[in-house]
Design a protein around this motif. Structure first.
Motif, PDB file in Angstrom:
ATOM      1  N   VAL B 352       0.964  -1.200  -0.289  1.00 38.96           N
ATOM      2  CA  VAL B 352       0.170   0.125   0.600  1.00 38.96           C
ATOM      3  C   VAL B 352       1.113   1.044   0.143  1.00 38.96           C
ATOM      4  CG1 VAL B 352      -1.575   1.157   1.130  1.00 38.96           C
ATOM      5  CG2 VAL B 352      -2.669  -0.777   1.066  1.00 38.96           C
ATOM      6  N   GLN B 356       0.812   8.144  -3.568  1.00 37.99           N
ATOM      7  CA  GLN B 356       0.876   7.630  -4.782  1.00 37.99           C
ATOM      8  C   GLN B 356       1.281   9.024  -5.455  1.00 37.99           C
ATOM      9  OE1 GLN B 356       0.448   4.475  -5.267  1.00 37.99           O
ATOM     10  NE2 GLN B 356       1.266   4.508  -6.972  1.00 37.99           N
ATOM     11  N   ASP B 382      -1.155  -1.717  -4.134  1.00 36.92           N
ATOM     12  CA  ASP B 382      -2.235  -0.956  -4.370  1.00 36.92           C
ATOM     13  C   ASP B 382      -1.728   0.687  -4.900  1.00 36.92           C
ATOM     14  OD1 ASP B 382      -4.871   1.101  -5.222  1.00 36.92           O
ATOM     15  OD2 ASP B 382      -5.678   0.124  -2.640  1.00 36.92           O
ATOM     16  N   ARG B 384      -2.901   2.864  -6.659  1.00 36.68           N
ATOM     17  CA  ARG B 384      -4.058   4.263  -7.475  1.00 36.68           C
ATOM     18  C   ARG B 384      -4.149   5.503  -6.665  1.00 36.68           C
ATOM     19  NH1 ARG B 384      -9.455   0.964  -5.322  1.00 36.68           N
ATOM     20  NH2 ARG B 384      -8.219   0.939  -3.473  1.00 36.68           N
ATOM     21  N   GLU B 386      -5.229   6.626  -4.235  1.00 38.47           N
ATOM     22  CA  GLU B 386      -6.997   6.688  -3.459  1.00 38.47           C
ATOM     23  C   GLU B 386      -6.647   6.742  -1.735  1.00 38.47           C
ATOM     24  OE1 GLU B 386     -10.005   4.487  -2.970  1.00 38.47           O
ATOM     25  OE2 GLU B 386     -10.271   4.048  -4.822  1.00 38.47           O
ATOM     26  N   LYS B 391      -7.419   2.406   0.477  1.00 34.21           N
ATOM     27  CA  LYS B 391      -6.383   0.936   0.331  1.00 34.21           C
ATOM     28  C   LYS B 391      -6.686   0.448   1.615  1.00 34.21           C
ATOM     29  CE  LYS B 391      -3.430   3.627  -2.539  1.00 34.21           C
ATOM     30  NZ  LYS B 391      -2.798   3.800  -2.908  1.00 34.21           N
ATOM     31  N   THR B 394     -10.020  -1.871   1.098  1.00 33.06           N
ATOM     32  CA  THR B 394      -9.483  -3.587   0.371  1.00 33.06           C
ATOM     33  C   THR B 394      -8.950  -4.012   0.483  1.00 33.06           C
ATOM     34  OG1 THR B 394     -10.259  -1.195  -1.787  1.00 33.06           O
ATOM     35  CG2 THR B 394      -9.173  -3.202  -2.470  1.00 33.06           C
ATOM     36  N   ARG B 403       0.803  -7.211   4.746  1.00 33.29           N
ATOM     37  CA  ARG B 403       0.944  -6.140   4.023  1.00 33.29           C
ATOM     38  C   ARG B 403       1.561  -5.524   4.747  1.00 33.29           C
ATOM     39  NH1 ARG B 403      -3.182  -2.211   6.715  1.00 33.29           N
ATOM     40  NH2 ARG B 403      -1.831  -1.660   7.050  1.00 33.29           N
ATOM     41  N   THR B 405       3.354  -1.612   4.740  1.00 28.19           N
ATOM     42  CA  THR B 405       2.172  -0.004   3.959  1.00 28.19           C
ATOM     43  C   THR B 405       3.850   0.763   4.061  1.00 28.19           C
ATOM     44  OG1 THR B 405       0.909  -0.387   5.331  1.00 28.19           O
ATOM     45  CG2 THR B 405       0.884   1.618   5.117  1.00 28.19           C
TER      46      THR B 405
END
Lengths: 444, 444
Positions: B352, B356, B382, B384, B386, B391, B394, B403, B405
Motif C-alpha cells: 500500500v 501515490q 495498490d 491507485r 486513493e 486502500k 480493500t 501487507r 505499508t
C-alpha cells in the motif's frame, strides 16, 4: 513416472474410423478416447499435453498483461437474446432447459457474458484498457464432428476480450494479441501464419486467423513463401509500446497470406511467381476487432474524459487449445508415431530398460530416473517386462523427444544410449553425460 | 500485479441476497459474479484462489500415485442407462438433447464413464492397482441453489476412482485417499474432520465425509472433541505401505465423529461428557468404497492370477474444489473481510502506497515490488490515487495475509510497516527486512 504404474492404453492397430494422422495417433498413443460423437475423454498422456499447452497460453497472456478469469459453461439464454445471437447461432448452439424450464445453453463463446460483467463493474475510462481471458470448455454441436479433437463438439478454448476507449487503443490490443499469439505458437514448436480472414458470424472489421500449414488442413491458403521465413524468436517486447506492437504486426502481416475466404487473385499475382504458394492450413487461433458491435447492443459504456458516456471498443481473441494437439501432431510426426516438440512433450525423456530384472540395468535406470527427476524434469521409465522391440515401438509412438536406452552390454562399457526421436540418431555416453545433455536441452 | 491494471470490482455494500458470510465476502471482494441461479463467473481474484486450491489437490494426488486425466462435461445417456442411474438421478441431472435428438447430460459425477474407459483398456490384474482422477466442472440442477459457491449448480470438483483386484486392495486405496485428503486440507489451512457418513445415492459400504466446522454448515455433526486435536502435520508417508495408511486411518477415524445421518446416540454417550460436542459442519470431500457395484452392472472384469475373470473392486473419492473457497472463508474471516491462509492466498503480500505520486514513496514501492517478484512471489501493489483508508479497507476485504505499508513519513526514518491480516499487528522495519520476512514466511 514408471510405465508399469501409468495408464497408457496404446493400440497396435490403426483405428478404422480415424481419417487423419493426428486422430489416428492420438487414439493409438492412448491420449484420448471418444465417449460420444465429437466428445473425448483426455486420457493421462493426452491430458498432460493439453495442460502443457494451456500453461504456455497462460504464461504468454500474463506477459501481455491480460488477466485470467473463468466463466461458466452453462449460461442463461437471456444475454444471448439481448445481443441478438440466440437465434442467429443456429443448430450449433447446444440449447438446454433446466428443471424450471428456463432456456439455458452450453456456451460456444462468451462475448455476451464478459460484456455483461464489464458493464456491471466498469464506469470510467480510467479503468481502461482492460483485457480479460479464460481457458474453458466450449461446445458447438457440429452436424458432422470429425478429425478427432480437430473438429470435436466439446473443445477447450482460450477466449480473450479487450475493452478500450478508442478504436486506436483497441487496435493496439489487437496487435498485442497478435504478438502474444506468435510467441505462444512458437513455444509449442509451431509455425502459425497470421492470415487475413473473414469475420463470419462474429462480425467486425479486422480479423486474422493463425494457420499451421498441413496437408490435412481444412482451409485452402494462398501466401508469399517469404512469410514462412519470419520467426519471432527470442526478441523482447514491451507490450505497452504501441509502436513496437504495430511494427511486429506490420512485419508479420504485410506479405500476402490469405485464406480462400479473403483470397484476392489480382493481389496474389503481384507476388513474384516463384514465391506464390497454395497449400492447406489448420486454423489454430483468430483475433478480431469488432468495434462497438457488442457494446452497442448491450449498452456497455464508460464515462469518457469529457464526462460523456462512450461506447467501448472491443475485440475477441481465441486459441484452440485442444485443437492444437491435433495441429502439432499433423505438423510433427513420422510413420512410427508422434514427434513432440520439447515445449509441449508430456514427458521430457523416456528411459528404456533392455533387461528388466537385471540388477545392474535396474539400478542404472533408477539412478537415471532419480537424477532427471532431481532436475525438475519428468522421465517416463518403461520398467515393464517386455521385449526391447515393443518398448521402442511404444516410445516412438508416443513421441518423447529423447530416449535413454540402458542395457547390460552398454553398462559393461560404462555407457547408455541417447537417441533423438526426431533424427533417430543415437549416441553412446556415460549415464552422467546423458543426464547433463538432457539438462542442457531443457534449460530455459 | 498493479491494482490499477487489475480487475477487482469490490462492492462497498453488502449484497442483499447473500445469506452467509462467505457468499457476501466473495461478492464484495470481487471474486465471483452470479450469471444465473447457482451459476457463477470466477472473476480474476476468485479464479486465482480456485487455481491455487486446484494445484494443491493435484500435487497431493500425484504424491499418492494417482493419475490425472479429464473426462468431458457432456456425456451420452447410454452409459447411465447401463448402470441404472439415468432414471435414479432424478431432476438434479441436467438432461440435454443434441441436434440429432440424442439424449445427453451434463455430468454430475463420472463412475460410469471411467468404468467404461477402464473396461475398454485393462484386461489383467497385473495392471492393477489403478487410481485415476480428474478436476472438472460438474452440474447438478439443484432445486434451490443458495449460499454462493457452497451450493451452486455448476461447480468444480475433483473426482477420483480406484480399481483394485480385491476388497483388501480397494480398502488400501480408500485409506490412501483419506491420508492424501488430510494433507490436502491442512495445506489449505483447514481442519477437515473425517466423519462416518451415509453413502446415499452412491451406494456402497464404507464412506467418510470430511467436514469443516462452521456455524453456517449444512450438516449437524457430533464428535469427540479429541478429534480436533489431531493434525497430520509434516509427517512423511509411504503411500504404498498398507500398514502406514491403515494406521493413519485408525488414528483419525476411531474417535467418535459422525454426521446426523449416521449419528448413534448410544455410542456417542460413551464419549466422556466433557468431550461430547455438537456443531455444524461444511462437507468439503467424501471417500467411498462401493465394492463391485459398478463393475457388476457394467461388467468391468480383469483376468485374475488364477486366469479367471474377476470383477474389480472400486471406490470413488471427491473434493469440492469450488466449494472449498466458501468453506475456507467461513472458517477464516473477521468483520473486515476475508483472511486467506498463506497456502491459498491469491497474492502473497499487498503493498500500500500512502502517497501515490510522491517520488520517494513510488520508488520504494516499486523496489519492494521488484524484490518480492524476484523471490517468485506475487505482490498486489495498490498504486491507485486513493486515500489510505480506502486502500486499507480493500486490502482487509480481499484478505491478503500480509501487507506492507509505505509512506513518506516512515521512509524518512528508513522504515516501512509490515502488518499481519490475521492479528492486525504491525511492525516497522527497513524495506529489505520486510522482504526477508515475506521470503521466510513463504519458504516451503
Amino acid at each position: 513416472m514408471r510405465l508399469s504404474r501409468y495408464f497408457l492404453p496404446v493400440l497396435k492397430e490403426n483405428p478404422a474410423d480415424a481419417q487423419i494422422v493426428s486422430h489416428r495417433l492420438m487414439l493409438r498413443a492412448g491420449m484420448i478416447k471418444q465417449s460420444a460423437a465429437g466428445i473425448y475423454s483426455w486420457l493421462p498422456l493426452g491430458y498432460k499435453v493439453l495442460k502443457n499447452i494451456e500453461n504456455i497460453v497462460h504464461e504468454e497472456q500474463a506477459k501481455a498483461g491480460h488477466i485470467a478469469m473463468q466463466m461458466p459453461t452453462i449460461q442463461s439464454a437471456d444475454l444471448w437474446r439481448e445481443s441478438g445471437r440466440y437465434d442467429a447461432f443456429g443448430d450449433e448452439m447446444l440449447r438446454i432447459k433446466d428443471r424450471h424450464d428456463r432456456d439455458m445453453l452450453f456456451t460456444p463463446t462468451a462475448e455476451e457474458l464478459i460484456t455483461d460483467i464489464f458493464r456491471g463493474a466498469v464506469n470510467s475510462y480510467k479503468d481502461l484498457p482492460l483485457t480479460m481471458y479464460q481457458i474453458q470448455w466450449k461446445f458447438r454441436d457440429e452436424r458432422r464432428p470429425r478429425f478427432g479433437v480437430m473438429r470435436g463438439r466439446e473443445f477447450y478454448m482460450k477466449d480473450g476480450y479487450n475493452f478500450d476507449l478508442t478504436k486506436e487503443d483497441a487496435l493496439h490490443a489487437y496487435n498485442r494479441h497478435l504478438v502474444s499469439y506468435l510467441r505462444t505458437y512458437e513455444r509449442m514448436g509451431l509455425q502459425a501464419i497470421p492470415m487475413r480472414a473473414d469475420s463470419g458470424a462474429m462480425g467486425g472489421d479486422d480479423t486474422h486467423e493463425f494457420l499451421v500449414l498441413a496437408e490435412t488442413g481444412e482451409s485452402e491458403v494462398f501466401y508469399d513463401s517469404a512469410v514462412t521465413d519470419l520467426t519471432f524468436g527470442d526478441r523482447e517486447i514491451d507490450y505497452d509500446s504501441v509502436e513496437d506492437c504495430a511494427a511486429i504486426m506490420t512485419e508479420f502481416t504485410t506479405k500476402y497470406a490469405r485464406t480462400d475466404e479473403t483470397h484476392d487473385e489480382a493481389l496474389f499475382n503481384e507476388v513474384p511467381e516463384e514465391r506464390r504458394r497454395t497449400a492447406r492450413g489448420i486454423e489454430v487461433g483468430q483475433i478480431f476487432y469488432f468495434g462497438t458491435k457488442y457494446s452497442e447492443s448491450m449498452n456497455a459504456t464508460v464515462q469518457g474524459p469529457d464526462g460523456k458516456p462512450a461506447l467501448v471498443h472491443m475485440g475477441s481473441h481465441g486459441i484452440g487449445v485442444s485443437r492444437l494437439l491435433g495441429a502439432i501432431i499433423e505438423a510433427s510426426h513420422d510413420e512410427k508415431g508422434i514427434i513432440w516438440p520439447e515445449g509441449v512433450t508430456p514427458f521430457h525423456v523416456g528411459i528404456v530398460n533392455l533387461k528388466q530384472g537385471d540388477d545392474e540395468a535396474d539400478a542404472a535406470c533408477q539412478s537415471l530416473y532419480d537424477a532427471i527427476t532431481a532436475l525438475g524434469l519428468e522421465p517416463l521409465y518403461d520398467d515393464r517386462n517386455e521385449r526391447a522391440g515393443g518398448k521402442f515401438a511404444t516410445m516412438d509412438l508416443i513421441g518423447l523427444p529423447w530416449r535413454i536406452t540402458v542395457g547390460p552390454r552398454g553398462l559393461k562399457n560404462g555407457v547408455v544410449e541417447l537417441t533423438s526421436r526426431k533424427t533417430g540418431e543415437s549416441e553412446e555416453m556415460p549415464p552422467e553425460q546423458a543426464v547433463a545433455r538432457i539438462a542442457a536441452i531443457y534449460q530455459s
